[in-house]
Design an enzyme around this catalytic site. Sequence first.
Site, PDB file in Angstrom:
ATOM      1  N   GLY A  52       4.950  -1.042   2.824  1.00 22.81           N
ATOM      2  CA  GLY A  52       4.141   0.129   2.542  1.00 22.81           C
ATOM      3  C   GLY A  52       4.953   1.409   2.461  1.00 22.81           C
ATOM      4  O   GLY A  52       6.003   1.544   3.087  1.00 22.81           O
ATOM      5  N   HIS A  82       0.808  -1.214   0.000  1.00 24.43           N
ATOM      6  CA  HIS A  82       0.000   0.000   0.000  1.00 24.43           C
ATOM      7  C   HIS A  82       0.845   1.270   0.000  1.00 24.43           C
ATOM      8  O   HIS A  82       1.897   1.347   0.635  1.00 24.43           O
ATOM      9  CB  HIS A  82      -0.928   0.003   1.222  1.00 24.43           C
ATOM     10  CG  HIS A  82      -0.196  -0.100   2.525  1.00 24.43           C
ATOM     11  ND1 HIS A  82       0.258   0.991   3.216  1.00 24.43           N
ATOM     12  CD2 HIS A  82       0.187  -1.181   3.257  1.00 24.43           C
ATOM     13  CE1 HIS A  82       0.864   0.603   4.324  1.00 24.43           C
ATOM     14  NE2 HIS A  82       0.851  -0.718   4.369  1.00 24.43           N
ATOM     15  N   ASP A  83       0.375   2.250  -0.755  1.00 26.31           N
ATOM     16  CA  ASP A  83       0.943   3.604  -0.773  1.00 26.31           C
ATOM     17  C   ASP A  83       2.347   3.687  -1.356  1.00 26.31           C
ATOM     18  O   ASP A  83       3.035   4.702  -1.180  1.00 26.31           O
ATOM     19  CB  ASP A  83       0.932   4.220   0.633  1.00 26.31           C
ATOM     20  CG  ASP A  83      -0.460   4.234   1.243  1.00 26.31           C
ATOM     21  OD1 ASP A  83      -1.314   4.978   0.742  1.00 26.31           O
ATOM     22  OD2 ASP A  83      -0.693   3.472   2.210  1.00 26.31           O
TER      23      ASP A  83
END
Length: 270
Positions: free
Chosen positions: A143, A125-126
């Site tokens: 992440g 994520h991200d």
Amino acid sequence: MIAASAKIHPSSVIDDGAVIGENVKIGPFCYIGPKVTLGDNVELISHVTMLGRTTVGKGTRIFPSAVIGGDSQSVHHSAVDTTLTIGENCTIREGVTMNTGTVEHGGATVVGNNNLFLAYAHVAHDCRLGNNIILSNNVMLAGHVTVEDRAILGGGSAVHQFTRIGRQAFIGGLSAVSYDVIPYGMLNGNPGVLSGLNVVGMTRAGFDKPTIHTVRRAYKQIFEGANAIRINAAAIREEYIDCKPALEILDFIAAESDRALSSPSRGKKG
């Protein structure tokens, strides 16, 4: 909406709401969720799962067992829609996983153009990835990792959350990347230690020998100077104002970051 020119195997499932561009090819046993957009000429070989609010740029090919756009694996994940955007002409090989972002950090995972993801690589994520990057087999990005253009990550390497990997850096296979890696840097080992410049990559990118020698001199002044790395870097900036790759390194060092910098000494076992 499904373009008339798309070719979809009858065993695949396309949920209402998905957008399928011109000349898309979807092989057998794929699943495409209702918030997925596939650009023109995208190809899903077979057994590909596309989830979340995911957009895939034109010409990208995705191989069997890839799961693209799954929910963040962060403990802070919420049910709010977040996104995954993949650029054009990427190749995503078998078993690759990519997650959408988290609301707390902007809600977006972004992957650029012309990237190669070998089997079982993971983009969490991200993450923010540039262009012309190679993630070899089983590379793991935690992440919030940033990977700049033309970086190469060797097989089985693992990158700590919030770490930055600079332009055209090279990460050796099985390396543990716990700290930021400068542009054109080369890191190896567990824990990862900066072991010089990616001279082979710089040569292949067209840098001439005088430029490479200049960047090497700057590297030595930064990492072998009498003071802390950032102080050394700031002190030599004017000397390298006409050398773009050296300035890239100096700008990278000066930028704010959640992680310390990898160096020839940090992480080295005594």
